[in-house]
Scaffold this motif. Structure first.
Motif, PDB file in Angstrom:
ATOM      1  N   LYS A 195       0.435 -12.637  27.149  1.00 43.28           N
ATOM      2  CA  LYS A 195      -0.356 -12.815  26.458  1.00 43.28           C
ATOM      3  C   LYS A 195      -1.544 -13.565  27.558  1.00 43.28           C
ATOM      4  O   LYS A 195      -2.935 -13.263  27.733  1.00 43.28           O
ATOM      5  N   GLN A 196      -1.409 -14.214  28.930  1.00 41.31           N
ATOM      6  CA  GLN A 196      -1.571 -15.112  29.790  1.00 41.31           C
ATOM      7  C   GLN A 196      -2.254 -13.706  30.849  1.00 41.31           C
ATOM      8  O   GLN A 196      -3.022 -13.264  31.077  1.00 41.31           O
ATOM      9  N   LEU A 197      -1.199 -12.710  30.564  1.00 44.00           N
ATOM     10  CA  LEU A 197      -1.640 -11.332  31.968  1.00 44.00           C
ATOM     11  C   LEU A 197      -2.768 -10.455  31.284  1.00 44.00           C
ATOM     12  O   LEU A 197      -4.027  -9.932  31.712  1.00 44.00           O
ATOM     13  N   ILE A 198      -3.099 -10.059  29.453  1.00 43.37           N
ATOM     14  CA  ILE A 198      -3.849  -9.601  28.863  1.00 43.37           C
ATOM     15  C   ILE A 198      -4.872 -10.702  29.185  1.00 43.37           C
ATOM     16  O   ILE A 198      -5.957  -9.289  29.188  1.00 43.37           O
ATOM     17  N   VAL A 199      -5.097 -11.451  29.470  1.00 47.92           N
ATOM     18  CA  VAL A 199      -5.967 -12.487  28.856  1.00 47.92           C
ATOM     19  C   VAL A 199      -6.960 -12.845  29.777  1.00 47.92           C
ATOM     20  O   VAL A 199      -8.049 -12.338  30.221  1.00 47.92           O
TER      21      VAL A 199
END
Length: 160
Positions: A155-159
């Motif tokens: 999620k952090q990678l995408i956001v």
């Protein structure tokens, strides 16, 4: 123009170590509840109840692993010898050929052994000594926590 910084990269977010038995023991500790082969099933049942555990290892006077006794073993014997079970000896019904693992074993390998063998408790042996015991619940809980962490990383990678 200002410089941009990257606190996250695919390498830092997706780097994955092999989960091992040692990681569970580091959190859980190495306490192992044990009985001797000559103890009675009544003593075993009391220990299982009081310690809130599902299996107990069986060790000889020198501390060497002799077997494992689970709730299932006791239930089977109760069905076979109703009213006569509790005075029987642990050695009479314990599993004598015990599957063990080692601290550096991969959790996925241990989980597969437990699933294939249809047992839920596995003693951990290191340098010919009992180093702890892990349960299928320990492995599943570790993996669930790991999956939650991986989902957060993705999620952090995408956001960003």
């Amino acid at each position: 123009m200002h410089a941009t910084t990257h606190s996250q990269t695919p390498d830092t977010n997706l780097k994955h170590e092999t989960a091992t038995v040692r990681k569970i023991l580091d959190k859980k500790g190495s306490d192992v509840h044990a009985l001797r082969p000559q103890n009675t099933l009544h003593e075993a049942v009391v220990m299982l109840r009081d310690k809130k555990i599902g299996a107990v290892v069986v060790k000889d006077a020198d501390g060497r692993l002799q077997g494992i006794l689970s709730e299932r073993d006791i239930v089977r014997r109760l069905a076979e010898t109703p009213g006569q079970t509790l005075p029987q000896k642990v050695e009479d019904i314990m599993t004598k050929t015990v599957e063990v693992c080692h601290p550096d074993d991969a959790l996925i390998t241990v989980l597969r052994k437990m699933t294939d063998g249809r047992f839920r408790h596995m003693p951990v042996v290191e340098d010919d000594a009992l180093a702890g015991i892990i349960t299928i619940g320990d492995v599943v809980n570790y993996r669930l926590t790991e999956l939650e962490y991986e989902a957060l990383q993705l999620k952090q990678l995408i956001v960003g």
